[in-house]
Write an enzyme that holds these catalytic residues in place. Sequence first.
Site, PDB file in Angstrom:
ATOM      1  N   TRP B 102       4.518  -3.604  -6.452  1.00 63.77           N
ATOM      2  CA  TRP B 102       5.510  -2.838  -5.694  1.00 63.77           C
ATOM      3  C   TRP B 102       6.932  -3.163  -6.094  1.00 63.77           C
ATOM      4  O   TRP B 102       7.785  -2.271  -6.184  1.00 63.77           O
ATOM      5  CB  TRP B 102       5.276  -2.997  -4.185  1.00 63.77           C
ATOM      6  CG  TRP B 102       4.006  -2.296  -3.811  1.00 63.77           C
ATOM      7  CD1 TRP B 102       2.804  -2.868  -3.526  1.00 63.77           C
ATOM      8  CD2 TRP B 102       3.787  -0.874  -3.793  1.00 63.77           C
ATOM      9  NE1 TRP B 102       1.859  -1.886  -3.323  1.00 63.77           N
ATOM     10  CE2 TRP B 102       2.433  -0.658  -3.476  1.00 63.77           C
ATOM     11  CE3 TRP B 102       4.604   0.229  -4.010  1.00 63.77           C
ATOM     12  CZ2 TRP B 102       1.880   0.622  -3.371  1.00 63.77           C
ATOM     13  CZ3 TRP B 102       4.058   1.502  -3.905  1.00 63.77           C
ATOM     14  CH2 TRP B 102       2.706   1.688  -3.585  1.00 63.77           C
ATOM     15  N   ASP B 172      12.182  -5.226   0.439  1.00 63.93           N
ATOM     16  CA  ASP B 172      11.094  -4.345   0.851  1.00 63.93           C
ATOM     17  C   ASP B 172      10.117  -5.187   1.667  1.00 63.93           C
ATOM     18  O   ASP B 172       9.436  -6.057   1.132  1.00 63.93           O
ATOM     19  CB  ASP B 172      10.414  -3.762  -0.392  1.00 63.93           C
ATOM     20  CG  ASP B 172       9.195  -2.892  -0.028  1.00 63.93           C
ATOM     21  OD1 ASP B 172       8.904  -2.727   1.166  1.00 63.93           O
ATOM     22  OD2 ASP B 172       8.549  -2.390  -0.972  1.00 63.93           O
ATOM     23  N   LYS B 196       1.835  -0.018   7.806  1.00 65.69           N
ATOM     24  CA  LYS B 196       1.091  -1.268   7.860  1.00 65.69           C
ATOM     25  C   LYS B 196       1.265  -1.928   9.231  1.00 65.69           C
ATOM     26  O   LYS B 196       0.301  -2.087   9.967  1.00 65.69           O
ATOM     27  CB  LYS B 196       1.556  -2.231   6.752  1.00 65.69           C
ATOM     28  CG  LYS B 196       1.029  -1.850   5.365  1.00 65.69           C
ATOM     29  CD  LYS B 196       1.982  -1.009   4.583  1.00 65.69           C
ATOM     30  CE  LYS B 196       1.791  -1.087   3.084  1.00 65.69           C
ATOM     31  NZ  LYS B 196       0.594  -0.450   2.562  1.00 65.69           N
TER      32      LYS B 196
END
Lengths: 361, 361
Positions: B102, B172, B196
Amino acid sequence: MSRVWNFSAGPAALPLPVLERAQRELLDWNGSGASVMEQSHRGKRFMAMAAQVEADLRELLDIPDDYAVLFEQGGATQHFAQIPMNLAGEGDSADYIVTGHWSEKAASEAAPYVRVNVAATSKADGYLRMPARATWNLASAASYVHMATNETIHGVQFQDVPEVGDVPLVADMSSDILSGPIDVRRFGLIYAGAQKNIGPSGLVLIIIRRDLLQRPGRPMARIFRYAEHAASDSMLNTPNTWGWYLAGLTFQWLKEGGGLAAMAERNREKASLLYSAIDGSGGFYRNPIDPAVRSRMNVPFTLHDSALDASFLQESEAAGLLALKGHKALGGMRASLYNAVPLQAVQALVGFMRDFARRHG
Amino acid sequence: MSRVWNFSAGPAALPLPVLERAQRELLDWNGSGASVMEQSHRGKRFMAMAAQVEADLRELLDIPDDYAVLFEQGGATQHFAQIPMNLAGEGDSADYIVTGHWSEKAASEAAPYVRVNVAATSKADGYLRMPARATWNLASAASYVHMATNETIHGVQFQDVPEVGDVPLVADMSSDILSGPIDVRRFGLIYAGAQKNIGPSGLVLIIIRRDLLQRPGRPMARIFRYAEHAASDSMLNTPNTWGWYLAGLTFQWLKEGGGLAAMAERNREKASLLYSAIDGSGGFYRNPIDPAVRSRMNVPFTLHDSALDASFLQESEAAGLLALKGHKALGGMRASLYNAVPLQAVQALVGFMRDFARRHG
């Protein structure tokens, strides 16, 4: 629990059978033992559902194979910008038809990315009518022509698709998509925020002719490029899975209700009932729009005496008629009559309006 | 209806009490006679809810007043691009710490907008450990330093906040926000996709120090500018109202459960139980990550014989343990242990794993 009649301009009423089904399967979707919101978008169950949703939409709108269907995020407003980012190169121009608040905003959000030519506008007329096609100043070199088929605030709606030659026609259909049949082939790109006729907010539907995906646009992140989204079946990143699911339930509801021709008939009947009540009120209520282009989705109207506005809103809400307050730009009232608003809701509204006028006239 | 234990990496399990409440009030929210999805985002009821959701989040994370909180769309991936669009000008550079899939993607999506300097990476180590802070090649002139606090695919997690001096730290936190207390003051910008630990997909939370909103960025549409979203309380256009609502229910559930310190304790216990089972399996299961930086949210593991993978997945699903298949980039298995996954789920998983190893060992 007592449901009201909801005339919200958006996020708007959803079909009751859609909500009831979503409620039933909220904890256990499709035999998975988990909510649809708890599924991987790349899992077998969700992928199968997503494919079915697209197939149902293609059937409803008769979308040809040479058009891609995308399920995106960001609202129509983000795509005001993303469309020129994708369809225009540096120095290119595009023609904008400005017929109300939203098409005006589309032009202003596009301006950082394309030379905007306002090819026609009814702004000087207060957006009360449509600019006649013969007066449009279209450029043959334009990257595209942009229009909004319906204006939610000003209450005007195109009654047919304008002829624009070989330049791709781009249409914001946020507020009237699926309200009746359209000929997709007349358009290069159709886009629509979901929160009026499709589902909950946070989802944007895009229907784009595949050859337009080949346009180079400009250097930008992959996430902004429609071709990347098309190549990954709208799963370039995690989509709005709940919105996609509810859109699917809405498409099923439309199919079960006879499809878009039946829906168009219902919408004509609803709008006609309300406009007749306004026009027949002896001036108590008033809608100033050119009758030839009045919207079947959003009906703004004023009371002859604005001092009655507060009472009208208070009494209508007490009568179970929700969200009739007009947009602050225009004041007065507005009733939105999207697909999920049944005829009974409009009958109830018209009954209330007659009674209110009798008591306050 | 039988709910399963759901180990999906995202969209992930939601707290059962949150789903149950959403189900109860799906048709009639807050006494309105309509669903929360059918409310105008500018209506009194929704505005009051939105303000309460932000207040609850500020309390949970102890967010100082000089930080704005935004409820956005587009997924973290869109903000990989929007962050440099907002925080960097033409020709500026930014430092990226690349510790897995990511953060690598964040750097690649940023590249059209900022000169990306990969200041540190563990890519050559297969992302099995973290690059030591002493080896980072930070530039004092960087517009910001970007990191991902947790990597969902590779299963590594920063255990503390790195010191980066006066350059704003951008993180992030999509996959570990709200999993324990953090010191917001250490960051210039925190962002997180909701799917999430916050709510359903289609919502992105952004916490940004207000002075960073003053950066000029570059010419772009208003819809991409964080300062515009902050000035309009995240209602520059129609937000994802359903996501915002469910985030609020999740924040209430966290507060009722004792807040983030209690959540951190539960998460430590859950992760410890699973890692112990893997490490104590005599090599039947294996997690190759440096134990000092193992993720408490996402636990990838392999079986000693990959020929058993299919049986493991089939039998675990039959036992009511959902979504254990690893990401295709790594293969094997992965169990995600976000806040909404209870200790009993991990106990059930560990029990199954022991039994499976006994039968196939």
